[in-house]
Design a protein around this motif. Structure first.
Motif, PDB file in Angstrom:
ATOM      1  N   THR A   1      -0.175  -2.160  17.796  1.00 46.64           N
ATOM      2  CA  THR A   1      -1.126  -2.303  18.909  1.00 46.64           C
ATOM      3  C   THR A   1      -1.047  -1.147  19.899  1.00 46.64           C
ATOM      4  O   THR A   1      -1.712  -1.166  20.922  1.00 46.64           O
ATOM      5  N   SER A   2      -0.239  -0.148  19.573  1.00 44.69           N
ATOM      6  CA  SER A   2      -0.098   1.005  20.466  1.00 44.69           C
ATOM      7  C   SER A   2      -1.076   2.105  20.046  1.00 44.69           C
ATOM      8  O   SER A   2      -1.833   1.958  19.094  1.00 44.69           O
ATOM      9  N   ALA A   3      -0.990   3.205  20.744  1.00 42.76           N
ATOM     10  CA  ALA A   3      -1.826   4.369  20.410  1.00 42.76           C
ATOM     11  C   ALA A   3      -1.296   5.096  19.178  1.00 42.76           C
ATOM     12  O   ALA A   3      -1.957   5.996  18.665  1.00 42.76           O
ATOM     13  N   ASP A   4      -0.119   4.694  18.691  1.00 44.11           N
ATOM     14  CA  ASP A   4       0.503   5.361  17.553  1.00 44.11           C
ATOM     15  C   ASP A   4       0.956   4.340  16.498  1.00 44.11           C
ATOM     16  O   ASP A   4       2.153   4.207  16.240  1.00 44.11           O
ATOM     17  N   PRO A   5       0.026   3.602  15.892  1.00 44.44           N
ATOM     18  CA  PRO A   5       0.437   2.605  14.895  1.00 44.44           C
ATOM     19  C   PRO A   5       0.966   3.275  13.623  1.00 44.44           C
ATOM     20  O   PRO A   5       0.556   4.384  13.280  1.00 44.44           O
ATOM     21  N   TRP A   6       1.897   2.607  12.950  1.00 43.87           N
ATOM     22  CA  TRP A   6       2.419   3.115  11.679  1.00 43.87           C
ATOM     23  C   TRP A   6       1.554   2.533  10.565  1.00 43.87           C
ATOM     24  O   TRP A   6       1.476   1.307  10.398  1.00 43.87           O
ATOM     25  N   MET A   7       0.884   3.423   9.819  1.00 43.79           N
ATOM     26  CA  MET A   7       0.055   3.027   8.689  1.00 43.79           C
ATOM     27  C   MET A   7       0.295   4.017   7.560  1.00 43.79           C
ATOM     28  O   MET A   7       0.340   5.226   7.788  1.00 43.79           O
ATOM     29  N   SER A   8       0.426   3.497   6.365  1.00 46.73           N
ATOM     30  CA  SER A   8       0.726   4.367   5.224  1.00 46.73           C
ATOM     31  C   SER A   8      -0.350   5.406   4.980  1.00 46.73           C
ATOM     32  O   SER A   8      -0.065   6.527   4.565  1.00 46.73           O
ATOM     33  N   TYR A   9      -1.609   5.073   5.253  1.00 49.77           N
ATOM     34  CA  TYR A   9      -2.686   6.039   5.016  1.00 49.77           C
ATOM     35  C   TYR A   9      -2.634   7.229   5.964  1.00 49.77           C
ATOM     36  O   TYR A   9      -3.257   8.258   5.708  1.00 49.77           O
ATOM     37  N   ALA A  10      -1.857   7.136   7.034  1.00 52.49           N
ATOM     38  CA  ALA A  10      -1.699   8.272   7.935  1.00 52.49           C
ATOM     39  C   ALA A  10      -0.967   9.425   7.251  1.00 52.49           C
ATOM     40  O   ALA A  10      -1.062  10.567   7.689  1.00 52.49           O
ATOM     41  N   PHE A  11      -0.277   9.139   6.144  1.00 51.70           N
ATOM     42  CA  PHE A  11       0.486  10.152   5.428  1.00 51.70           C
ATOM     43  C   PHE A  11      -0.323  10.826   4.313  1.00 51.70           C
ATOM     44  O   PHE A  11       0.161  11.757   3.690  1.00 51.70           O
ATOM     45  N   VAL A  12      -1.534  10.365   4.082  1.00 52.87           N
ATOM     46  CA  VAL A  12      -2.341  10.910   2.981  1.00 52.87           C
ATOM     47  C   VAL A  12      -2.680  12.369   3.222  1.00 52.87           C
ATOM     48  O   VAL A  12      -2.660  13.184   2.304  1.00 52.87           O
TER      49      VAL A  12
ATOM     50  N   LEU B   1      -8.003   6.882  -4.030  1.00 51.72           N
ATOM     51  CA  LEU B   1      -6.848   6.235  -3.417  1.00 51.72           C
ATOM     52  C   LEU B   1      -7.212   4.882  -2.825  1.00 51.72           C
ATOM     53  O   LEU B   1      -6.463   3.911  -2.980  1.00 51.72           O
ATOM     54  N   ASN B   2      -8.363   4.793  -2.167  1.00 49.23           N
ATOM     55  CA  ASN B   2      -8.784   3.526  -1.583  1.00 49.23           C
ATOM     56  C   ASN B   2      -9.079   2.483  -2.655  1.00 49.23           C
ATOM     57  O   ASN B   2      -8.897   1.290  -2.437  1.00 49.23           O
ATOM     58  N   ARG B   3      -9.547   2.942  -3.800  1.00 45.59           N
ATOM     59  CA  ARG B   3      -9.809   2.016  -4.905  1.00 45.59           C
ATOM     60  C   ARG B   3      -8.496   1.533  -5.505  1.00 45.59           C
ATOM     61  O   ARG B   3      -8.304   0.347  -5.756  1.00 45.59           O
ATOM     62  N   LEU B   4      -7.554   2.466  -5.722  1.00 42.20           N
ATOM     63  CA  LEU B   4      -6.281   2.123  -6.343  1.00 42.20           C
ATOM     64  C   LEU B   4      -5.322   1.414  -5.378  1.00 42.20           C
ATOM     65  O   LEU B   4      -4.574   0.526  -5.778  1.00 42.20           O
ATOM     66  N   CYS B   5      -5.330   1.826  -4.135  1.00 40.79           N
ATOM     67  CA  CYS B   5      -4.391   1.343  -3.120  1.00 40.79           C
ATOM     68  C   CYS B   5      -5.180   0.918  -1.887  1.00 40.79           C
ATOM     69  O   CYS B   5      -5.236   1.654  -0.891  1.00 40.79           O
ATOM     70  N   PRO B   6      -5.817  -0.239  -1.936  1.00 38.44           N
ATOM     71  CA  PRO B   6      -6.656  -0.652  -0.792  1.00 38.44           C
ATOM     72  C   PRO B   6      -5.888  -0.681   0.518  1.00 38.44           C
ATOM     73  O   PRO B   6      -4.718  -1.055   0.566  1.00 38.44           O
TER      74      PRO B   6
ATOM     75  N   THR C   1       0.830  -1.190   0.000  1.00 37.04           N
ATOM     76  CA  THR C   1       0.000   0.000   0.000  1.00 37.04           C
ATOM     77  C   THR C   1       0.872   1.249   0.000  1.00 37.04           C
ATOM     78  O   THR C   1       0.574   2.227  -0.697  1.00 37.04           O
ATOM     79  N   THR C   2       1.961   1.217   0.755  1.00 34.36           N
ATOM     80  CA  THR C   2       2.889   2.348   0.802  1.00 34.36           C
ATOM     81  C   THR C   2       3.433   2.651  -0.590  1.00 34.36           C
ATOM     82  O   THR C   2       3.429   3.813  -1.031  1.00 34.36           O
ATOM     83  N   GLU C   3       3.894   1.628  -1.299  1.00 29.38           N
ATOM     84  CA  GLU C   3       4.446   1.831  -2.647  1.00 29.38           C
ATOM     85  C   GLU C   3       3.379   2.351  -3.602  1.00 29.38           C
ATOM     86  O   GLU C   3       3.644   3.217  -4.438  1.00 29.38           O
ATOM     87  N   CYS C   4       2.175   1.846  -3.484  1.00 28.05           N
ATOM     88  CA  CYS C   4       1.070   2.301  -4.331  1.00 28.05           C
ATOM     89  C   CYS C   4       0.768   3.777  -4.069  1.00 28.05           C
ATOM     90  O   CYS C   4       0.617   4.564  -5.004  1.00 28.05           O
ATOM     91  N   LEU C   5       0.686   4.152  -2.806  1.00 32.57           N
ATOM     92  CA  LEU C   5       0.409   5.547  -2.463  1.00 32.57           C
ATOM     93  C   LEU C   5       1.534   6.466  -2.931  1.00 32.57           C
ATOM     94  O   LEU C   5       1.279   7.570  -3.421  1.00 32.57           O
TER      95      LEU C   5
ATOM     96  N   ASP D   1      -4.966  15.752   4.236  1.00 34.13           N
ATOM     97  CA  ASP D   1      -6.300  16.273   3.967  1.00 34.13           C
ATOM     98  C   ASP D   1      -6.558  16.289   2.460  1.00 34.13           C
ATOM     99  O   ASP D   1      -6.007  17.118   1.739  1.00 34.13           O
ATOM    100  N   VAL D   2      -7.332  15.341   2.010  1.00 36.66           N
ATOM    101  CA  VAL D   2      -7.714  15.277   0.596  1.00 36.66           C
ATOM    102  C   VAL D   2      -9.236  15.253   0.518  1.00 36.66           C
ATOM    103  O   VAL D   2      -9.915  14.858   1.468  1.00 36.66           O
ATOM    104  N   GLY D   3      -9.768  15.629  -0.612  1.00 35.52           N
ATOM    105  CA  GLY D   3     -11.207  15.591  -0.804  1.00 35.52           C
ATOM    106  C   GLY D   3     -11.725  14.164  -0.835  1.00 35.52           C
ATOM    107  O   GLY D   3     -10.963  13.208  -1.027  1.00 35.52           O
ATOM    108  N   SER D   4     -13.022  14.020  -0.652  1.00 34.64           N
ATOM    109  CA  SER D   4     -13.608  12.672  -0.604  1.00 34.64           C
ATOM    110  C   SER D   4     -13.441  11.929  -1.919  1.00 34.64           C
ATOM    111  O   SER D   4     -13.248  10.707  -1.919  1.00 34.64           O
ATOM    112  N   ASP D   5     -13.473  12.635  -3.048  1.00 31.99           N
ATOM    113  CA  ASP D   5     -13.266  11.964  -4.334  1.00 31.99           C
ATOM    114  C   ASP D   5     -11.864  11.380  -4.419  1.00 31.99           C
ATOM    115  O   ASP D   5     -11.675  10.255  -4.868  1.00 31.99           O
TER     116      ASP D   5
END
Length: 171
Positions: A140-151, A162-167, A115-119, A153-157
């Protein structure tokens, strides 16, 4: 993993009190059925939830990109909607994180890297990924590393695209 993604409840003070139980007759019915069929294949639990809510009289919307199920209604409808939603939600048969095997953690980590490479290919700036062990420790902590955290503020479209291209990874 349970594939339900429930959309935000959108409230409008002037919405109709109840949904129209009669389906609209139109030439787009077969097109709507195709959309529904593809949604049901991709998000079976969300489709079950939506079908049940529709049977209870709610006119829900389905987000084809994220699997979200939501409705627009009045503030007076929220409590009943939440009750019906809880009754309609399929049983959660996901594996608790504490029961993940090392193979499952590795698979989730590899999905996150994909997902990271796709994004990144979509122009999202993502700093280097942590090692697998750091990923597991943080997940499992309060601060998990997830690639989508770097997205950001983007519009809903764009979010849907992005969710379609990079699930987002899911187990």
């Amino acid at each position: 993993m349970l594939g339900i993604a429930v959309g935000l409840v959108m409230l409008a003070g002037c919405s109709a009190a109840g949904p129209d139980p009669e389906p609209e007759a139109s030439s787009s019915t077969s097109s709507q059925q195709q959309v529904s069929d593809s949604f049901a294949e991709k998000f079976p639990d969300s489709q079950v939830l939506a079908d049940c809510l529709n049977e209870k009289g709610w006119d829900v919307t389905l987000n084809e990109a994220t699997g979200g199920v939501g409705f627009e209604g009045t503030t007076e409808q929220v409590d009943q909607y939440e009750i019906d939603q809880a009754e309609c939600a399929p049983e959660d048969d996901s594996i608790p994180l504490e029961d993940f095997t090392s193979e499952q953690w590795t698979a989730l980590y590899e999905m996150e890297l994909e997902t990271t490479e796709c994004l990144r290919a979509e122009g999202i700036a993502i700093e280097g990924a942590p090692s697998e062990q750091v990923f597991i420790d943080r997940y499992t902590s309060a601060d998990p590393w997830m690639s989508y955290a770097f997205v950001g503020d983007v519009g809903s479209d764009r979010w849907d695209e992005l969710n379609r291209l990079c699930p987002q990874p899911a187990m």
